[in-house]
Write an enzyme that holds these catalytic residues in place. Structure first.
Site, short mmCIF file in Angstrom:
data_model
loop_
_atom_site.label_atom_id
_atom_site.label_comp_id
_atom_site.label_asym_id
_atom_site.label_seq_id
_atom_site.Cartn_x
_atom_site.Cartn_y
_atom_site.Cartn_z
N GLY A 154 0.59 -1.18 -0.26
CA GLY A 154 -0.12 -0.02 0.02
C GLY A 154 0.85 1.29 0.01
N TRP A 192 2.42 2.90 -2.42
CA TRP A 192 2.10 3.77 -3.52
C TRP A 192 0.47 4.36 -3.50
CZ3 TRP A 192 4.37 3.04 -9.21
CH2 TRP A 192 5.62 3.16 -9.25
N ASP A 215 -5.13 -5.63 -5.81
CA ASP A 215 -4.12 -6.61 -5.70
C ASP A 215 -4.70 -8.04 -5.64
OD1 ASP A 215 -0.78 -6.36 -4.73
OD2 ASP A 215 -1.70 -8.29 -4.35
N ASP A 248 -7.84 -10.11 -9.06
CA ASP A 248 -6.87 -10.35 -10.23
C ASP A 248 -7.03 -9.21 -11.18
OD1 ASP A 248 -4.98 -10.99 -12.09
OD2 ASP A 248 -5.47 -13.09 -12.08
N ASP A 270 3.96 -0.95 -9.73
CA ASP A 270 5.09 -1.20 -9.35
C ASP A 270 5.15 -2.64 -8.92
OD1 ASP A 270 7.55 -0.48 -8.56
OD2 ASP A 270 6.85 -0.71 -6.30
N LYS A 301 6.72 -0.47 -13.85
CA LYS A 301 8.23 -0.85 -13.69
C LYS A 301 8.41 -2.02 -14.70
CE LYS A 301 9.28 -2.90 -9.71
NZ LYS A 301 9.79 -2.80 -8.34
#
EC number: 2.1.1.166
Length: 263
Positions: A102, A104, A126, A142, A166, A206
């Site tokens: 959590g 970000w 998540d 998902d 990320d 990322k």
């Protein structure tokens, strides 16, 4: 999948009064730790675990995250990217993919002012069970599920201004394998973004450097005004991670590869 910078909870020491007043919550650490903490290998503990613990105890970003009540040191990467590229603004609608633990999401809540009247909206998603963040809608789901984009738009009451990712799969130690696994997540995050981003929206993701990102970048250039690459100071030395920042989303009708790569 969750953010790669581990499940660190908020809390930690308050620090001195002068230190607390000199920094706002969400600012990056200044200076370095004067004393180096060395950890001995305890009975039953692997050498790799000892090295990890020693690194954590001597990492100024880990220490500052605890002081500020941030859930992970990774929060500082978003802070640094935002300060460079002006990604987060009050009133924006933001989704954080792979949001656990959590960090970000916390920064997105603060900088969009989602806790304020007429502020922004933040959704964290998540696949793992995770503790919610005040000011955000926190979903355990998902994002690769076919129903996820519609679920998100329902939570947002419309399209999204910024998609954050990320995510990183657990590393294997084999550089090319790790690269391919992270690129798989990056591609999935981008395809999700294509379905939920509003015109002019942005995407931050990322990736691990490794040579197979070309196809994804080509697709992104067809749909965005500008593509940039950045490695924030909070990224660990030696890490292959780099962040792709795509801004000015035009959508699937973007046509030819006209986006600028300003790496």
């Amino acid at each position: 999948m969750s953010s790669a910078e581990g499940p660190k909870s908020g809390g930690g020491s308050k620090g001195s009064k002068s230190e607390a007043s000199s920094r706002v919550r969400g600012s990056a650490p200044t200076g370095s730790r004067d004393l180096f903490v060395r950890v001995r290998t305890a009975k039953g503990r692997k050498a790799s675990s000892t090295r990890w613990l020693q690194r954590q105890l001597n990492d100024p970003y880990v220490l500052e995250a605890k002081r500020q009540g941030l859930r992970s040191r990774a929060a500082f990467k978003l802070i640094e990217l935002d300060e460079r590229f002006t990604l987060l603004k009050p009133g924006m609608r933001v989704v954080d993919l792979g949001a656990a633990p959590g960090g970000w999401t916390q920064i997105a809540v603060e900088r969009t002012r989602s806790l304020h009247p007429n502020g922004g909206k933040v959704v964290g998603m998540d696949i793992l069970e995770w503790e919610g963040v005040a000011g955000a809608t926190c979903l355990t789901h998902d994002f690769m599920d076919d129903a996820a984009p519609l679920m998100l738009k329902g939570a947002m009451d419309g399209a999204v201004d910024l998609v954050l990712s990320d995510m990183a799969a657990p590393t294997t130690g084999h550089r090319q394998t790790d690269h391919l696994r992270v690129m798989g997540l990056a591609e999935a995050a981008w395809y999700f973004a294509e379905e939920v981003l509003a015109p002019g929206g942005a995407f931050v993701c990322k990736v691990f450097q490794g040579g197979t990102e070309g196809a994804l970048l080509t697709r992104m250039k067809k749909m965005c005004e500008v593509i940039r690459h950045a490695k924030p100071p909070a990224s660990r030395q030696g890490s292959p991670e780099v962040y792709v920042i795509a801004q000015g989303f035009r959508g699937l009708s973007g046509g030819e590869d006209t986006g600028r790569d300003e790496s």
